[in-house]
Design an enzyme around this catalytic site. Sequence first.
Site, short mmCIF file in Angstrom:
data_model
loop_
_atom_site.label_atom_id
_atom_site.label_comp_id
_atom_site.label_asym_id
_atom_site.label_seq_id
_atom_site.Cartn_x
_atom_site.Cartn_y
_atom_site.Cartn_z
N GLU A 188 4.42 -4.97 7.09
CA GLU A 188 3.57 -4.05 7.87
C GLU A 188 4.09 -3.84 9.29
O GLU A 188 4.07 -2.75 9.82
CB GLU A 188 2.13 -4.60 7.94
CG GLU A 188 1.29 -4.37 6.69
CD GLU A 188 1.45 -5.46 5.65
OE1 GLU A 188 2.46 -6.20 5.70
OE2 GLU A 188 0.58 -5.57 4.77
N ALA A 196 0.85 -1.20 0.00
CA ALA A 196 0.00 0.00 0.00
C ALA A 196 0.88 1.25 0.00
O ALA A 196 2.03 1.21 0.45
CB ALA A 196 -0.90 -0.01 1.22
N GLY A 250 0.17 -5.14 1.06
CA GLY A 250 -1.09 -5.21 0.33
C GLY A 250 -0.95 -5.91 -1.02
O GLY A 250 -1.90 -6.52 -1.52
N GLU A 269 -1.13 -9.45 -0.35
CA GLU A 269 -2.54 -9.77 -0.10
C GLU A 269 -3.32 -9.87 -1.42
O GLU A 269 -4.15 -10.76 -1.59
CB GLU A 269 -3.17 -8.70 0.82
CG GLU A 269 -2.60 -8.81 2.24
CD GLU A 269 -3.07 -7.71 3.17
OE1 GLU A 269 -2.93 -6.53 2.80
OE2 GLU A 269 -3.55 -8.02 4.27
N1 DAK Z 1 4.54 3.34 -0.68
C1 DAK Z 1 4.98 4.50 -1.23
N2 DAK Z 1 6.13 4.60 -1.94
C2 DAK Z 1 6.87 3.50 -2.09
C3 DAK Z 1 6.50 2.26 -1.53
C4 DAK Z 1 5.25 2.19 -0.79
N3 DAK Z 1 4.77 1.06 -0.27
N4 DAK Z 1 7.45 1.34 -1.82
C5 DAK Z 1 8.38 1.98 -2.55
N5 DAK Z 1 8.04 3.28 -2.72
C6 DAK Z 1 8.78 4.29 -3.45
C7 DAK Z 1 10.04 4.73 -2.71
O1 DAK Z 1 9.74 5.69 -1.75
C8 DAK Z 1 10.88 5.25 -3.86
O2 DAK Z 1 10.41 6.52 -4.21
P1 DAK Z 1 11.48 7.75 -4.49
O3 DAK Z 1 12.31 7.82 -3.27
O4 DAK Z 1 12.25 7.25 -5.70
O5 DAK Z 1 10.62 8.92 -4.76
C9 DAK Z 1 10.53 4.34 -5.01
O6 DAK Z 1 9.28 3.75 -4.66
C10 DAK Z 1 11.55 3.22 -5.20
O7 DAK Z 1 11.72 2.57 -3.96
P2 DAK Z 1 13.16 2.34 -3.28
O8 DAK Z 1 14.11 3.41 -3.70
O9 DAK Z 1 12.93 2.16 -1.83
O10 DAK Z 1 13.61 0.99 -3.96
P3 DAK Z 1 14.55 -0.16 -3.33
O11 DAK Z 1 14.78 -1.15 -4.40
O12 DAK Z 1 15.73 0.45 -2.63
O13 DAK Z 1 13.67 -0.83 -2.20
C11 DAK Z 1 11.65 -1.84 -1.31
C12 DAK Z 1 12.51 -1.52 -2.55
C13 DAK Z 1 10.36 -2.52 -1.79
C14 DAK Z 1 12.42 -2.83 -0.41
C15 DAK Z 1 11.38 -0.53 -0.51
O14 DAK Z 1 10.86 0.44 -1.43
C16 DAK Z 1 10.35 -0.74 0.56
O15 DAK Z 1 10.68 -1.23 1.65
N6 DAK Z 1 9.12 -0.29 0.29
C17 DAK Z 1 8.08 -0.31 1.28
C18 DAK Z 1 7.53 -1.70 1.54
C19 DAK Z 1 6.38 -1.63 2.48
O16 DAK Z 1 6.56 -1.40 3.68
N7 DAK Z 1 5.17 -1.68 1.95
C20 DAK Z 1 3.95 -1.28 2.61
C21 DAK Z 1 3.45 -2.34 3.62
S1 DAK Z 1 1.98 -1.79 4.39
C22 DAK Z 1 -5.70 -1.73 3.75
C23 DAK Z 1 -5.32 -2.82 2.97
C24 DAK Z 1 -3.97 -3.11 2.80
C25 DAK Z 1 -3.00 -2.31 3.38
C26 DAK Z 1 -3.38 -1.21 4.14
C27 DAK Z 1 -4.73 -0.93 4.31
N8 DAK Z 1 -7.09 -1.46 3.94
C28 DAK Z 1 -8.10 -2.33 3.37
C29 DAK Z 1 -7.49 -0.32 4.70
C30 DAK Z 1 -1.60 -2.67 3.16
C31 DAK Z 1 -0.60 -2.14 3.84
C32 DAK Z 1 0.77 -2.33 3.37
O17 DAK Z 1 1.05 -2.84 2.31
#
Ligand code: DAK
Length: 259
Positions: free
Chosen positions: A133, A67, A110, A113
């Site tokens: 998460e 997400a 997400g 999921e």
């Molecule tokens: N959100 C926003 N931006 C993201 C992102 C994310 N989840 N993942 C990556 N980006 C962006 C980065 O900020 C970066 O942007 P710039 O800095 O270039 O502007 C760009 O994508 C490239 O990412 P990285 O530079 O970080 O690339 P790397 O290869 O170094 O790293 C990575 C890749 C996937 C390991 C890293 O980007 C990362 O850790 N990303 C976040 C992973 C994460 O925590 N995901 C979110 C989990 S929470 C719901 C249903 C579902 C959900 C919520 C609510 N409801 C029904 C209400 C789900 C929640 C989640 O998924």
Amino acid sequence: MSNTYQYILVHTDGPIAHIQLNRPKVLNALNRQMVSEILHALESFDQDNDIRVILLSGVGRAFAAGADIDEMAEVHSTDLELLNQFTDWDRIAWIKKPIIGVVHGFALGGAFELALCCDLLWAADDAEFGFPEVNLGIMPGAGGTQRLTKLVGKTKAMEWLFTGARITAKEASQFGIVNKLISKEVLFEEAIKFAHALAKQPPIAIRYIKEAVLKAIDLSLYEGMQYERKNFSLLFSTEDQKEGMKAFIEKREPDFKGR
Ligand code: DAK
């Protein structure tokens, strides 16, 4: 269907519909609108008689990194409750036609999921799954704790959810999370080939099998058997059942019309 969406691409190839998550600059981070668009496209294809199989994949270097954290960061719990995005996710799980998730790179949070809502998963050898998460101080909210646990059991689910660890494609394959592990170079080619083969199967039988298998995850054996029996009986009122059995007797390939 014309591509009127902002965050996804859609196209069709005969009986195959392909939905691609398309925010590659942020690794296809799923914002609310993207989830609504995915749902809209899925429901449209589900109702389109020309479509028999749906593929779901990501543009760029990932399926999706979860997400959109920027969008979620300042949200309050009462906003979440009012927005009620959970309904969109429920409806994604209600799609009747087979969905094949084609995953390369990251499928996190997400996005994992979303992959778990697919019926079959084709993964590239570079695919990485996981629920990070917990590292953000939250937990999965779109079925992750439930679907992963039902799929792999409590032991590994608890470990992966507590640690936010990344699951390699090989591990995902060993634990039955993915159906096929394929080299990245031929992933899409192979998935499309499989989708075309699946599209030749009798669509109503495929739909009823999907319904019955999903009921098996939810219900007791006895209750699930009632669904199976109902669907089994209903298939005897389809032209495809007559065609399938006639083709067998006449020693030829069946031509299923989905009627
Ligand atoms: N959100 C926003 N931006 C993201 C992102 C994310 N989840 N993942 C990556 N980006 C962006 C980065 O900020 C970066 O942007 P710039 O800095 O270039 O502007 C760009 O994508 C490239 O990412 P990285 O530079 O970080 O690339 P790397 O290869 O170094 O790293 C990575 C890749 C996937 C390991 C890293 O980007 C990362 O850790 N990303 C976040 C992973 C994460 O925590 N995901 C979110 C989990 S929470 C719901 C249903 C579902 C959900 C919520 C609510 N409801 C029904 C209400 C789900 C929640 C989640 O998924």
